[in-house]
Motif scaffolding. Sequence first.
Motif, mmCIF file in Angstrom:
data_model
loop_
_atom_site.group_PDB
_atom_site.id
_atom_site.type_symbol
_atom_site.label_atom_id
_atom_site.label_comp_id
_atom_site.label_asym_id
_atom_site.label_seq_id
_atom_site.Cartn_x
_atom_site.Cartn_y
_atom_site.Cartn_z
ATOM 1 N N THR A 71 0.831 -1.214 0.000
ATOM 2 C CA THR A 71 0.000 0.000 0.000
ATOM 3 C C THR A 71 0.866 1.265 0.000
ATOM 4 N N LEU A 72 2.171 1.104 0.214
ATOM 5 C CA LEU A 72 3.080 2.245 0.225
ATOM 6 C C LEU A 72 3.558 2.565 -1.192
ATOM 7 N N ALA A 73 3.928 3.803 -1.424
ATOM 8 C CA ALA A 73 4.396 4.230 -2.743
ATOM 9 C C ALA A 73 5.694 3.516 -3.113
ATOM 10 N N MET A 74 5.882 3.314 -4.426
ATOM 11 C CA MET A 74 7.107 2.681 -4.899
ATOM 12 C C MET A 74 8.272 3.669 -4.828
ATOM 13 N N ARG A 75 9.349 3.235 -4.193
ATOM 14 C CA ARG A 75 10.525 4.084 -4.070
ATOM 15 C C ARG A 75 11.771 3.301 -4.430
ATOM 16 N N THR A 76 12.860 4.032 -4.629
ATOM 17 C CA THR A 76 14.143 3.435 -4.994
ATOM 18 C C THR A 76 15.186 3.844 -3.969
ATOM 19 N N VAL A 77 16.105 2.948 -3.673
ATOM 20 C CA VAL A 77 17.197 3.271 -2.766
ATOM 21 C C VAL A 77 18.523 2.942 -3.443
ATOM 22 N N LEU A 78 19.460 3.869 -3.347
ATOM 23 C CA LEU A 78 20.849 3.673 -3.777
ATOM 24 C C LEU A 78 21.722 3.722 -2.532
ATOM 25 N N PHE A 79 22.702 2.822 -2.427
ATOM 26 C CA PHE A 79 23.464 2.730 -1.179
ATOM 27 C C PHE A 79 24.862 2.182 -1.441
ATOM 28 N N THR A 80 25.758 2.510 -0.515
ATOM 29 C CA THR A 80 27.129 2.028 -0.598
ATOM 30 C C THR A 80 27.775 2.128 0.779
ATOM 31 N N HIS A 81 29.006 1.649 0.891
ATOM 32 C CA HIS A 81 29.842 1.875 2.068
ATOM 33 C C HIS A 81 30.975 2.805 1.673
ATOM 34 N N MET A 82 31.381 3.646 2.635
ATOM 35 C CA MET A 82 32.443 4.612 2.375
ATOM 36 C C MET A 82 33.450 4.644 3.508
ATOM 37 N N GLU A 83 34.701 4.835 3.172
ATOM 38 C CA GLU A 83 35.691 5.284 4.152
ATOM 39 C C GLU A 83 35.370 6.755 4.340
ATOM 40 N N ASP A 84 34.643 7.087 5.429
ATOM 41 C CA ASP A 84 33.948 8.376 5.428
ATOM 42 C C ASP A 84 34.848 9.593 5.656
ATOM 43 N N GLN A 85 35.935 9.447 6.412
ATOM 44 C CA GLN A 85 36.856 10.570 6.634
ATOM 45 C C GLN A 85 36.131 11.814 7.149
ATOM 46 N N ILE A 86 35.140 11.619 8.000
ATOM 47 C CA ILE A 86 34.371 12.748 8.529
ATOM 48 C C ILE A 86 35.163 13.440 9.643
ATOM 49 N N THR A 87 35.349 14.737 9.496
ATOM 50 C CA THR A 87 36.120 15.502 10.482
ATOM 51 C C THR A 87 35.254 16.516 11.238
ATOM 52 N N ASP A 88 34.007 16.668 10.853
ATOM 53 C CA ASP A 88 33.112 17.624 11.508
ATOM 54 C C ASP A 88 32.972 17.257 12.985
ATOM 55 N N PRO A 89 33.356 18.123 13.913
ATOM 56 C CA PRO A 89 33.297 17.797 15.344
ATOM 57 C C PRO A 89 31.869 17.613 15.865
ATOM 58 N N GLU A 90 30.869 18.123 15.130
ATOM 59 C CA GLU A 90 29.485 17.971 15.559
ATOM 60 C C GLU A 90 28.884 16.642 15.123
ATOM 61 N N PHE A 91 29.591 15.897 14.302
ATOM 62 C CA PHE A 91 29.061 14.618 13.839
ATOM 63 C C PHE A 91 29.200 13.578 14.947
ATOM 64 N N ASP A 92 28.099 12.958 15.318
ATOM 65 C CA ASP A 92 28.055 11.998 16.423
ATOM 66 C C ASP A 92 28.010 10.579 15.865
ATOM 67 N N ARG A 93 29.106 9.845 16.019
ATOM 68 C CA ARG A 93 29.173 8.488 15.481
ATOM 69 C C ARG A 93 28.303 7.513 16.275
ATOM 70 N N ASN A 94 27.787 7.946 17.405
ATOM 71 C CA ASN A 94 26.904 7.085 18.190
ATOM 72 C C ASN A 94 25.449 7.174 17.754
ATOM 73 N N LYS A 95 25.195 7.896 16.666
ATOM 74 C CA LYS A 95 23.827 8.041 16.163
ATOM 75 C C LYS A 95 23.788 7.849 14.655
ATOM 76 N N ILE A 96 22.693 7.271 14.191
ATOM 77 C CA ILE A 96 22.434 7.296 12.754
ATOM 78 C C ILE A 96 22.027 8.718 12.384
ATOM 79 N N LEU A 97 22.511 9.210 11.257
ATOM 80 C CA LEU A 97 22.143 10.536 10.775
ATOM 81 C C LEU A 97 21.110 10.392 9.661
ATOM 82 N N ILE A 98 19.935 10.965 9.878
ATOM 83 C CA ILE A 98 18.874 10.985 8.876
ATOM 84 C C ILE A 98 18.789 12.397 8.315
#
Length: 411
Positions: A186-213
């Motif tokens: 009953t839900l609309a048809m959607r598409t997802v594209l995904f991968t894994h990355m060596e993220d190299q995130i340096t932003d001090p506000e980024f919290d690795r203990n949380k998923i970011l939506i």
Amino acid sequence: MQTGKTNSNQTVYDVAIIGAGPAGALAAKKLRDQGASVVILERETFPRFSIGESLLPHCLNLLENAGLLQPVIETGFQFKNGAAFQRGDEKRDIDFREKYDAGWGTAYQVKRAEFDKVLADNAEKAGADILYGRTVTRSDLNKGDCHLTHVGEDGDTMVTSSRFVLDASGFGRVLSKLEDLELPSTLAMRTVLFTHMEDQITDPEFDRNKILITVHPKKKDVWYWTIPFSDGTSSVGVVYSNDEDLPDEEVFKRHLQETHLGELLKNASQTRPLGKIKGYSCDVKSLHGPGFALLGNAAEFLDPIFSSGVTIALQSSELAVPLVLKELEGQSPDWENDFSKPLKKGVDVFRVFVQSWYEGGLQDIILNRPEEKTDIELMMVSILSGYAWSEDSPLVQNPTRILRLLEKMYA
């Protein structure tokens, strides 16, 4: 219950399970703990890649009940205590520990190749037989007399007999196809594209203990996940509804650049090829029949938002195992009232949340809700933590009515 009884040179198991993912492994472990003989027929060879990598806290309750939590803890997966949401300049965090229901308030972000293998290995240690590289091609199912035909990677054909069958094949949806049970979602048809990355995130506000939506700043039905792992990599995906006549790699990169993720992941490099799933939502005519029941994604999959897939899979096994044991004792359990309806009740709570999310209402609630921890706030956090089967939460009992009221308040 017998332990692999042999009739006419053929082993007859109490239970045959299709798929060695979380639903299949948890069911196998719990059944073996009660003395049932179990075989799992798994198409792939583990470890193997899968998405669905951000667990919800309720998963830990279910793993703990099955005696599978400690091996997961010892693996060293990324600790998770909540979710971060961002839409343009709007930001808000949710802490899963600040919830309405008792139980675990933290979880893990896991590479499913490792996570699923840990669960499968421990089901095997408990005495379940696992046959990898087996594709089920035919089902002949009757109460107490089930036969699954399966083909190996080298083309050999075998038939496994059992007294009951559980389909935990995930997106493979084996019995749904073989038994003509599929229904459109009953839900609309959607598409997802995904991968894994060596993220190299340096932003001090980024919290690795949380998923970011992340929500697209102009398109409320386009969103992204960033799931950090403990090894410095992240799972990154985008969910959208309108196909474009461009290579998937270009679509993926353009979507990222249209949000703050372009800057956050500016130094990232892919560690695996881009994956794609189109029209992932699905449903079935029935979750059970003579001699079988469907678990997790093999029955129904809603949407990756809120990471409910593994939670629903484990909950379905939790509900199914006691009824399977009754089947093995010669009883006729009420699968509709004791399995289908209870499972669907929680799934439908998630469904209401998913629909509100894509309409934009739940996005507004999450991003604009007050700081004080009201009961409604705690109930919402509980559902986002996986507690969609709570018997005490008014929000679980009346999700549509209460969400509509909240949408009007925070629009």
